[in-house]
Design a protein around this motif. Structure first.
Motif, mmCIF file in Angstrom:
data_model
loop_
_atom_site.group_PDB
_atom_site.id
_atom_site.type_symbol
_atom_site.label_atom_id
_atom_site.label_comp_id
_atom_site.label_asym_id
_atom_site.label_seq_id
_atom_site.Cartn_x
_atom_site.Cartn_y
_atom_site.Cartn_z
ATOM 1 N N LEU A 126 0.819 -1.198 0.000
ATOM 2 C CA LEU A 126 0.000 0.000 0.000
ATOM 3 C C LEU A 126 0.855 1.252 0.000
ATOM 4 O O LEU A 126 1.862 1.315 0.684
ATOM 5 C CB LEU A 126 -0.875 0.037 1.264
ATOM 6 C CG LEU A 126 -2.007 -0.977 1.389
ATOM 7 C CD1 LEU A 126 -2.585 -0.922 2.782
ATOM 8 C CD2 LEU A 126 -3.068 -0.698 0.350
ATOM 9 N N TYR B 156 -13.872 5.215 2.653
ATOM 10 C CA TYR B 156 -13.953 4.330 3.804
ATOM 11 C C TYR B 156 -12.631 4.348 4.562
ATOM 12 O O TYR B 156 -11.562 4.475 3.976
ATOM 13 C CB TYR B 156 -14.231 2.879 3.373
ATOM 14 C CG TYR B 156 -15.651 2.596 2.967
ATOM 15 C CD1 TYR B 156 -16.047 2.690 1.638
ATOM 16 C CD2 TYR B 156 -16.603 2.216 3.917
ATOM 17 C CE1 TYR B 156 -17.355 2.419 1.268
ATOM 18 C CE2 TYR B 156 -17.920 1.943 3.547
ATOM 19 C CZ TYR B 156 -18.285 2.051 2.225
ATOM 20 O OH TYR B 156 -19.579 1.790 1.860
ATOM 21 N N GLN C 128 -10.452 1.935 7.202
ATOM 22 C CA GLN C 128 -10.373 0.573 7.720
ATOM 23 C C GLN C 128 -9.224 0.449 8.698
ATOM 24 O O GLN C 128 -8.054 0.563 8.310
ATOM 25 C CB GLN C 128 -10.237 -0.448 6.581
ATOM 26 C CG GLN C 128 -10.327 -1.889 7.072
ATOM 27 C CD GLN C 128 -10.352 -2.902 5.943
ATOM 28 O OE1 GLN C 128 -9.830 -2.662 4.858
ATOM 29 N NE2 GLN C 128 -10.977 -4.046 6.175
ATOM 30 N N GLY D 268 -7.957 -5.207 11.544
ATOM 31 C CA GLY D 268 -8.864 -6.190 12.132
ATOM 32 C C GLY D 268 -10.326 -5.802 12.102
ATOM 33 O O GLY D 268 -11.166 -6.491 12.692
ATOM 34 N N LYS D 269 -10.636 -4.714 11.412
ATOM 35 C CA LYS D 269 -12.034 -4.266 11.349
ATOM 36 C C LYS D 269 -12.484 -4.144 9.898
ATOM 37 O O LYS D 269 -11.673 -4.105 8.981
ATOM 38 C CB LYS D 269 -12.194 -2.919 12.050
ATOM 39 C CG LYS D 269 -11.892 -2.967 13.539
ATOM 40 C CD LYS D 269 -12.177 -1.637 14.191
ATOM 41 C CE LYS D 269 -11.912 -1.691 15.686
ATOM 42 N NZ LYS D 269 -12.178 -0.382 16.343
ATOM 43 N N GLY D 270 -13.787 -4.072 9.720
ATOM 44 C CA GLY D 270 -14.325 -3.838 8.393
ATOM 45 C C GLY D 270 -14.243 -2.370 8.027
ATOM 46 O O GLY D 270 -14.034 -1.515 8.884
ATOM 47 N N PRO D 271 -14.396 -2.051 6.739
ATOM 48 C CA PRO D 271 -14.384 -0.647 6.319
ATOM 49 C C PRO D 271 -15.507 0.139 6.983
ATOM 50 O O PRO D 271 -16.621 -0.356 7.129
ATOM 51 C CB PRO D 271 -14.598 -0.748 4.805
ATOM 52 C CG PRO D 271 -14.165 -2.121 4.433
ATOM 53 C CD PRO D 271 -14.514 -2.975 5.598
ATOM 54 N N PHE E 80 -17.664 3.755 6.858
ATOM 55 C CA PHE E 80 -18.038 4.910 6.044
ATOM 56 C C PHE E 80 -17.530 6.208 6.667
ATOM 57 O O PHE E 80 -17.669 6.430 7.868
ATOM 58 C CB PHE E 80 -19.563 4.951 5.937
ATOM 59 C CG PHE E 80 -20.126 6.156 5.223
ATOM 60 C CD1 PHE E 80 -20.407 7.321 5.911
ATOM 61 C CD2 PHE E 80 -20.388 6.102 3.871
ATOM 62 C CE1 PHE E 80 -20.935 8.419 5.269
ATOM 63 C CE2 PHE E 80 -20.915 7.195 3.216
ATOM 64 C CZ PHE E 80 -21.195 8.356 3.912
ATOM 65 N N PHE F 108 -9.766 3.823 1.834
ATOM 66 C CA PHE F 108 -10.147 3.374 0.494
ATOM 67 C C PHE F 108 -11.172 4.323 -0.099
ATOM 68 O O PHE F 108 -12.110 4.738 0.590
ATOM 69 C CB PHE F 108 -10.802 1.989 0.539
ATOM 70 C CG PHE F 108 -9.883 0.869 0.945
ATOM 71 C CD1 PHE F 108 -9.863 0.411 2.247
ATOM 72 C CD2 PHE F 108 -9.056 0.265 0.010
ATOM 73 C CE1 PHE F 108 -9.036 -0.625 2.623
ATOM 74 C CE2 PHE F 108 -8.218 -0.779 0.377
ATOM 75 C CZ PHE F 108 -8.211 -1.221 1.692
ATOM 76 N N PHE G 59 -13.735 -0.853 -5.157
ATOM 77 C CA PHE G 59 -12.791 -0.204 -4.256
ATOM 78 C C PHE G 59 -11.465 0.056 -4.957
ATOM 79 O O PHE G 59 -11.007 -0.741 -5.778
ATOM 80 C CB PHE G 59 -12.519 -1.090 -3.041
ATOM 81 C CG PHE G 59 -13.620 -1.076 -2.026
ATOM 82 C CD1 PHE G 59 -14.755 -1.848 -2.195
ATOM 83 C CD2 PHE G 59 -13.524 -0.284 -0.891
ATOM 84 C CE1 PHE G 59 -15.774 -1.836 -1.262
ATOM 85 C CE2 PHE G 59 -14.536 -0.264 0.052
ATOM 86 C CZ PHE G 59 -15.665 -1.049 -0.139
ATOM 87 N N LYS H 151 -7.213 0.853 -4.407
ATOM 88 C CA LYS H 151 -6.183 0.060 -3.773
ATOM 89 C C LYS H 151 -6.003 0.393 -2.293
ATOM 90 O O LYS H 151 -5.700 -0.454 -1.507
ATOM 91 C CB LYS H 151 -4.855 0.250 -4.506
ATOM 92 C CG LYS H 151 -3.737 -0.656 -4.011
ATOM 93 C CD LYS H 151 -2.504 -0.505 -4.859
ATOM 94 C CE LYS H 151 -1.325 -1.287 -4.309
ATOM 95 N NZ LYS H 151 -1.597 -2.726 -4.194
#
Lengths: 113, 113
Positions: free
Chosen positions: B8, B36, B38, B41-44, B46, B89, B103, B105
């Motif tokens: 990244l 988003y 992130q 260990g978590k989801g994206p 908003f 993202f 999404f 990169k």
């Protein structure tokens, strides 16, 4: 519930094993999405449900991947005969209408050994 | 400064600085864009969205700029805090009809105290 819930949080599978990943969307959300996120990459679309109807499964990488949402709420993503390349985080998201804010769960990290 | 890591691009800033994260999107038909955040260990999560009939939208400490001519989005974070450290993202979509989020990169933001 308060948010999108996914289980298990972590899953280690031996190559060739079948796995089932569960998603509990936000109550009342019509749209449900599954995404696959490889390490260091953005989420990639797998499949989409509107209520119980699977409207798009174009992102499923092979016929070993199968998703269902039989009653229009909870969804299960099943991967048969897992391979090492299936190792990734599997994210579920739900939204109240298509193309509006999608809320993501924490994901299930699948490691195939 | 900005550097490219193994996976990244990374932006390193000091606490209190303003941060700018850039994103190029791919589909000229996209008319809805989301940023988003992130955390590990978590989801994206908003942050902010913008529709194609706007070129700027402001939230709390965040501003999104859209340049449709060159298909470019940016996210500006004012007075960056250590808690802003995460991967960011951009995602593109079409607001009308059915489509799914695509999404980018991702950019890792590292905020030093």
């Amino acid at each position: 519930g308060a948010g999108v819930s996914q289980s298990p949080r972590y899953k280690v599978a031996k190559r060739g094993q079948d796995v089932a990943l569960r998603c509990d969307p936000i109550s009342g959300h019509v749209s449900l999405f599954w995404y696959q996120q490889a390490l260091g990459q953005g989420p990639e679309f797998l499949t989409y449900f509107q209520n119980e109807a699977q409207l798009d499964k174009s992102g499923l990488p092979s016929d070993r991947f199968f998703a269902e949402r039989p009653e229009g709420s909870v969804s299960t993503l099943k991967i048969q005969r897992t391979q090492q390349e299936d190792s990734a985080v599997y994210l579920c998201a739900s939204s109240g209408r298509t193309n509006t804010e999608a809320f993501f769960g924490q994901g299930t990290r699948l490691t195939v050994v | 400064g900005e550097s490219v890591g193994l996976h990244l691009p990374t932006l390193s800033v000091q606490e209190g600085d303003n941060s700018i994260i850039n994103c190029a999107y791919s589909n000229s038909a996209s008319d809805y864009f989301i940023w988003y955040k992130q955390e590990s260990g978590k989801g994206p999560q908003f942050i902010i969205d913008i529709r194609s009939n706007m070129d700027k939208r402001q939230g709390q400490r965040v501003t999104v700029l859209l340049n449709k001519t060159v298909k470019h989005l940016s996210l500006q974070i004012a007075a960056t805090q250590p808690g802003d450290s995460a991967v960011y993202f951009c995602a593109e979509n079409r607001e009308s009809g059915y489509s799914t989020l695509t999404f980018g990169k991702g950019t890792m933001l590292l905020v030093s105290p």
